[in-house]
Write a protein that holds these residues in place. Structure first.
Motif, PDB file in Angstrom:
ATOM      1  N   LEU B  55      50.080  21.761  22.099  1.00  0.00           N
ATOM      2  CA  LEU B  55      50.553  22.496  20.923  1.00  0.00           C
ATOM      3  C   LEU B  55      49.526  22.440  19.800  1.00  0.00           C
ATOM      4  O   LEU B  55      49.377  23.390  19.024  1.00  0.00           O
ATOM      5  N   GLY B  56      48.830  21.309  19.719  1.00  0.00           N
ATOM      6  CA  GLY B  56      47.838  21.134  18.660  1.00  0.00           C
ATOM      7  C   GLY B  56      46.493  21.743  18.993  1.00  0.00           C
ATOM      8  O   GLY B  56      45.530  21.543  18.256  1.00  0.00           O
ATOM      9  N   ALA B  57      46.407  22.452  20.100  1.00  0.00           N
ATOM     10  CA  ALA B  57      45.157  23.106  20.518  1.00  0.00           C
ATOM     11  C   ALA B  57      44.026  22.101  20.664  1.00  0.00           C
ATOM     12  O   ALA B  57      42.857  22.404  20.396  1.00  0.00           O
ATOM     13  N   VAL B  58      44.400  20.879  21.085  1.00  0.00           N
ATOM     14  CA  VAL B  58      43.389  19.849  21.306  1.00  0.00           C
ATOM     15  C   VAL B  58      42.965  19.850  22.769  1.00  0.00           C
ATOM     16  O   VAL B  58      41.802  19.625  23.086  1.00  0.00           O
ATOM     17  N   ILE B  59      43.923  20.093  23.667  1.00  0.00           N
ATOM     18  CA  ILE B  59      43.571  20.278  25.077  1.00  0.00           C
ATOM     19  C   ILE B  59      44.129  21.635  25.517  1.00  0.00           C
ATOM     20  O   ILE B  59      45.077  22.160  24.917  1.00  0.00           O
ATOM     21  N   GLU B  60      43.544  22.168  26.564  1.00  0.00           N
ATOM     22  CA  GLU B  60      43.964  23.500  27.012  1.00  0.00           C
ATOM     23  C   GLU B  60      45.015  23.378  28.112  1.00  0.00           C
ATOM     24  O   GLU B  60      44.799  22.655  29.102  1.00  0.00           O
ATOM     25  N   PRO B  61      46.133  24.064  27.936  1.00  0.00           N
ATOM     26  CA  PRO B  61      47.135  24.041  29.007  1.00  0.00           C
ATOM     27  C   PRO B  61      46.570  24.707  30.274  1.00  0.00           C
ATOM     28  O   PRO B  61      45.528  25.367  30.217  1.00  0.00           O
ATOM     29  N   THR B  62      47.281  24.529  31.367  1.00  0.00           N
ATOM     30  CA  THR B  62      46.838  25.160  32.621  1.00  0.00           C
ATOM     31  C   THR B  62      47.443  26.560  32.755  1.00  0.00           C
ATOM     32  O   THR B  62      46.808  27.472  33.266  1.00  0.00           O
ATOM     33  N   ALA B  63      48.656  26.698  32.278  1.00  0.00           N
ATOM     34  CA  ALA B  63      49.308  28.016  32.332  1.00  0.00           C
ATOM     35  C   ALA B  63      50.440  28.057  31.316  1.00  0.00           C
ATOM     36  O   ALA B  63      50.796  27.035  30.725  1.00  0.00           O
ATOM     37  N   GLY B  64      51.004  29.245  31.104  1.00  0.00           N
ATOM     38  CA  GLY B  64      52.116  29.389  30.176  1.00  0.00           C
ATOM     39  C   GLY B  64      51.747  30.264  29.004  1.00  0.00           C
ATOM     40  O   GLY B  64      50.706  30.924  29.006  1.00  0.00           O
ATOM     41  N   LYS B  65      52.612  30.228  28.002  1.00  0.00           N
ATOM     42  CA  LYS B  65      52.404  31.096  26.844  1.00  0.00           C
ATOM     43  C   LYS B  65      52.848  30.360  25.583  1.00  0.00           C
ATOM     44  O   LYS B  65      53.905  29.694  25.590  1.00  0.00           O
ATOM     45  N   MET B  66      52.062  30.475  24.539  1.00  0.00           N
ATOM     46  CA  MET B  66      52.423  29.877  23.239  1.00  0.00           C
ATOM     47  C   MET B  66      52.266  30.958  22.174  1.00  0.00           C
ATOM     48  O   MET B  66      51.242  31.644  22.125  1.00  0.00           O
ATOM     49  N   THR B  67      53.296  31.081  21.364  1.00  0.00           N
ATOM     50  CA  THR B  67      53.248  32.060  20.277  1.00  0.00           C
ATOM     51  C   THR B  67      53.447  31.311  18.964  1.00  0.00           C
ATOM     52  O   THR B  67      54.379  30.520  18.825  1.00  0.00           O
ATOM     53  N   LEU B  68      52.575  31.568  18.046  1.00  0.00           N
ATOM     54  CA  LEU B  68      52.654  30.935  16.725  1.00  0.00           C
ATOM     55  C   LEU B  68      52.908  32.045  15.724  1.00  0.00           C
ATOM     56  O   LEU B  68      52.072  32.927  15.538  1.00  0.00           O
ATOM     57  N   GLY B  69      54.115  32.040  15.119  1.00  0.00           N
ATOM     58  CA  GLY B  69      54.490  33.178  14.306  1.00  0.00           C
ATOM     59  C   GLY B  69      54.637  34.373  15.226  1.00  0.00           C
ATOM     60  O   GLY B  69      55.341  34.307  16.237  1.00  0.00           O
ATOM     61  N   GLU B  70      53.951  35.442  14.892  1.00  0.00           N
ATOM     62  CA  GLU B  70      54.022  36.622  15.752  1.00  0.00           C
ATOM     63  C   GLU B  70      52.793  36.743  16.638  1.00  0.00           C
ATOM     64  O   GLU B  70      52.640  37.705  17.380  1.00  0.00           O
ATOM     65  N   GLU B  71      51.916  35.759  16.545  1.00  0.00           N
ATOM     66  CA  GLU B  71      50.645  35.858  17.269  1.00  0.00           C
ATOM     67  C   GLU B  71      50.665  34.999  18.527  1.00  0.00           C
ATOM     68  O   GLU B  71      51.009  33.806  18.470  1.00  0.00           O
ATOM     69  N   VAL B  72      50.281  35.596  19.617  1.00  0.00           N
ATOM     70  CA  VAL B  72      50.157  34.834  20.873  1.00  0.00           C
ATOM     71  C   VAL B  72      48.840  34.074  20.796  1.00  0.00           C
ATOM     72  O   VAL B  72      47.765  34.667  20.669  1.00  0.00           O
ATOM     73  N   ILE B  73      48.927  32.735  20.859  1.00  0.00           N
ATOM     74  CA  ILE B  73      47.677  31.963  20.778  1.00  0.00           C
ATOM     75  C   ILE B  73      47.225  31.505  22.156  1.00  0.00           C
ATOM     76  O   ILE B  73      46.059  31.210  22.365  1.00  0.00           O
ATOM     77  N   TYR B  74      48.177  31.459  23.089  1.00  0.00           N
ATOM     78  CA  TYR B  74      47.793  31.069  24.455  1.00  0.00           C
ATOM     79  C   TYR B  74      48.624  31.872  25.438  1.00  0.00           C
ATOM     80  O   TYR B  74      49.844  31.961  25.311  1.00  0.00           O
ATOM     81  N   ASP B  75      47.984  32.482  26.401  1.00  0.00           N
ATOM     82  CA  ASP B  75      48.683  33.186  27.464  1.00  0.00           C
ATOM     83  C   ASP B  75      47.809  33.086  28.715  1.00  0.00           C
ATOM     84  O   ASP B  75      46.945  33.911  28.952  1.00  0.00           O
ATOM     85  N   ASP B  76      47.999  31.995  29.433  1.00  0.00           N
ATOM     86  CA  ASP B  76      47.125  31.656  30.565  1.00  0.00           C
ATOM     87  C   ASP B  76      45.653  31.643  30.142  1.00  0.00           C
ATOM     88  O   ASP B  76      44.762  32.017  30.892  1.00  0.00           O
ATOM     89  N   GLY B  77      45.427  31.192  28.954  1.00  0.00           N
ATOM     90  CA  GLY B  77      44.071  31.106  28.383  1.00  0.00           C
ATOM     91  C   GLY B  77      44.183  31.271  26.882  1.00  0.00           C
ATOM     92  O   GLY B  77      45.114  31.923  26.394  1.00  0.00           O
ATOM     93  N   TRP B  78      43.278  30.665  26.130  1.00  0.00           N
ATOM     94  CA  TRP B  78      43.345  30.758  24.679  1.00  0.00           C
ATOM     95  C   TRP B  78      43.087  32.194  24.248  1.00  0.00           C
ATOM     96  O   TRP B  78      42.169  32.836  24.761  1.00  0.00           O
ATOM     97  N   LYS B  79      43.884  32.678  23.334  1.00  0.00           N
ATOM     98  CA  LYS B  79      43.698  34.030  22.809  1.00  0.00           C
ATOM     99  C   LYS B  79      43.011  33.987  21.440  1.00  0.00           C
ATOM    100  O   LYS B  79      42.802  35.013  20.806  1.00  0.00           O
TER     101      LYS B  79
END
Lengths: 399, 236
Positions: B55-79
């Motif tokens: 969540l803190g963008a310190v390590i990269e997840p392997t898969a999944g999706k993270m949205t912060l506000g209205e912005e997708v920050i991770y979707d199977d890779g950092w956006k």
């Protein structure tokens, strides 16, 4: 943006100052070593300047009179005086020895000069007393010997009275000079002691080649010649205005069969040969001291950085750029170097006059030393910066 | 629920490769609204810290999706390219220990983040002072961290997390070193600040003293989360 390095130094100023003082003493030693070398070069130049000579006439195939021993007949100067372009010529002897005063002795270069003679070789100027006017047993001493006016000093078996004091008259190795009359100096250098003379006469007397009935006056003539001291170490020459040293030197070399050195050649001999080994020795010390200083700065910076791993992790986590962290460490290393340099320069300035030999601290050396300190600190901080850049911001988050 | 805040869908994290690979997160789903404080509870080794680091963008997840506000920050890779700026400007961190920078005073500890973002020093310090007033530690503004009590240090840490008005704050065991009274005080402040600044707050904790204060709790076990309602006990 605030200076993180500056704040850290202010926060832990005691640690930085004490470390800087330690480093500064090391830098002070380094600057002093450079000053010792400069002092040696300056002593060599002072020796040449103070002699007042334009040419040094010495024994053929020698580097005399300072770098090698040299013997020239003491009447050679008369012939030299007749050479074109020669204004003045004077005999001189140099002998480094222990000069005794009461219970102690002082290492000095004893210089034999002609009393009241021509300028080359005479003590440059006096700070007290007068020049040598009598033919025997008077001396003019450099104040670095510690001799006082009127004091009695002993050179070999003769006692001399100090009649004048001079200043900054030193040999190329920094020993203060004591000027005495030429005849006394020749005795001190060339005359054997009484026991040796008796032994030599006895040997000559039993040698049939020197004491044959067919040559009745030969033994007396031989003994007389062995007791005479017709040698000096060099003839110092001043040239007439309008002549170049090389033009005057060449005929003396050719016709007098003697070696002649100009001022430039003599400076090259003194600096390039006489003190070359010492210079290399000091150079080695400077390299070692530089490496030790770099190692100390590197170790200190590395230790300080490792002690702040958690803070660095937090800084990285909250978005501090790597270059900001690297710059912080770099600034601290350079700050440490600056503190060290200031302490070192002040220390060297204070302790240089206490050294027994002349230590010349040149501003140029200080500037080069400062640049070297900065470069060393920058290089030494690389290890700490690498360690800091390797810190994972995730270390700030537990688990 | 307000679409802003933080939403996580099917987040996975695998350490290593091949036979030695370990799945620390096996599909985490989570959503926290602005102004909401949720608890993240789980035993040691359950994946709490890994989730927090993702969540803190310190390590990269392997898969999944993270949205912060209205912005997708991770979707199977950092956006987002600049993760450092993301952490600085859009995520607040509160740690188990306050981890204040020992050579900066309280104000500059807080003002450092906007300064790093290029804000003028005066403006950054002004914002820091406003937060210190809101957190009732303005009287310690010029003090060095070592001169503060544990509770004061944690309040300063909260102020630091809030200074850039991030949409989300990640709090890692923020009350662990505090006694009950101070722990509850910190939770009260977090709730108050979350509402005041419309910030979603995720609190990872083992601390039984504060668990009853959450309205929603995510339990994490074996890399998966399940949501349950909390007591939402009042601080009064």
């Amino acid at each position: 943006m605030i200076s993180l390095a500056g704040r850290d130094i202010l926060h832990a100023w005691g640690k930085f100052v004490f470390t800087g003082v330690g480093l500064g003493l090391l830098i002070g030693v380094t600057l002093t070593m450079a000053g010792v070398y400069r002092g040696m070069v300056d002593d060599a130049k002072a020796l040449l300047d103070n002699s007042g000579a334009d040419l040094w006439v010495v024994q053929k195939d020698t580097l005399g009179p300072y770098a090698e021993s040299s013997s020239v007949y003491d009447d050679a100067y008369r012939g030299i005086l007749g050479m074109p372009g020669v204004e003045r010529a004077a005999n001189v002897t140099y002998l480094t020895m222990q000069v005794r005063r009461e219970d102690t002795d002082v290492r000095a270069m004893v210089v034999g000069v002609v009393p009241g003679g021509p300028e080359p070789g005479q003590p440059g100027y006096l700070v007290a007393g007068r020049r040598i006017t009598r033919g025997h047993y008077e001396a003019v001493a450099d104040i670095a010997t510690g001799f006082k006016l009127g004091e009695k000093i002993q050179i070999r078996r003769n006692v001399f009275t100090v009649v004048g004091l001079t200043k900054r008259m030193v040999s190329s190795s920094g020993d203060p000079m004591v000027f005495i009359p030429l005849k006394d100096a020749q005795e001190a250098q060339f005359l054997k002691d009484n026991d040796a003379i008796i032994q030599q006469r006895r040997r000559s007397a039993v040698n049939p080649a020197f004491n044959s009935p067919g040559s009745p006056g030969l033994l007396e003539a031989l003994n007389a010649s062995q007791s005479a001291n017709p040698y000096v170490n060099a003839v110092l020459v001043q040239i007439k205005p309008g002549y170049s040293p090389d033009d005057v030197a060449e005929p003396i070399r050719r016709w007098k069969r003697l070696q002649v050195y100009t001022r430039a050649q003599m400076e090259k001999i003194l600096v390039g040969k006489l003190i070359a080994t010492s210079a290399r020795q000091i150079g080695m010390f400077l390299v070692i001291l530089a490496v030790v200083s770099a190692a100390i700065v590197a170790f200190i910076m590395y230790t300080l950085t490792i002690g702040k791993v958690r803070e660095i992790a937090v800084l990285k986590l909250i978005g501090t750029r790597n270059r900001t962290i690297a710059f912080m460490i770099l600034q601290q290393a350079v700050g440490l170097g600056v503190i060290g340099f200031v302490v070192g320069k002040i220390s060297a300035t204070f302790w240089a006059p206490i050294f027994p030999k002349y230590v010349l601290l040149e501003p140029g050396d200080a500037a080069r030393g400062f640049a070297a300190v900065v470069v060393i600190c920058v290089l030494a901080s690389v290890l700490a910066i690498r360690a800091a850049l390797k810190v994972d911001p995730a270390e700030a988050i537990g688990g | 629920m307000n679409p802003e805040g933080i939403r996580i869908t099917g987040l996975m994290k695998r350490y290593g490769k091949g036979e030695t690979a370990v799945d620390a997160l096996k599909g985490v789903d989570m959503q926290v609204a602005p102004g909401e404080v949720v608890g993240l509870i789980g035993p040691s080794g359950s994946g709490k810290s890994t989730l927090l680091k993702c969540l803190g963008a310190v390590i990269e997840p392997t898969a999944g999706k993270m949205t912060l506000g209205e912005e997708v920050i991770y979707d199977d890779g950092w956006k987002i390219k600049d993760l450092r700026a993301l952490r600085r400007d859009r995520i607040g961190f509160v740690f188990q220990a306050p981890y204040l920078i020992p050579f900066l005073d309280v104000t500059d500890n807080i003002a450092l983040l906007p300064m790093l973002a290029g804000r003028p020093n005066n403006e950054a310090r002004q914002r820091a002072l406003e937060l210190l007033k809101a957190l009732d530690v303005a009287h310690r503004a010029r003090a060095m961290p070592s001169h503060l009590s544990g509770g004061e240090q944690q309040r300063v840490a909260i102020a630091r997390a809030l200074i850039n008005r991030p949409p989300v704050i990640l709090a890692d065991e923020p009350t662990a070193p505090l006694d009950s009274e101070r722990a509850l005080a910190v939770m009260r402040i977090l709730n108050q600040m979350a509402r005041q600044y419309e910030t979603a707050v995720i609190v990872v904790t083992h601390d039984e003293k504060i668990v009853p204060t959450f309205r929603r709790i995510y339990h994490i076990r074996d890399g998966r989360t399940h949501e349950e309602a909390g007591e939402g006990r009042s601080f009064e």
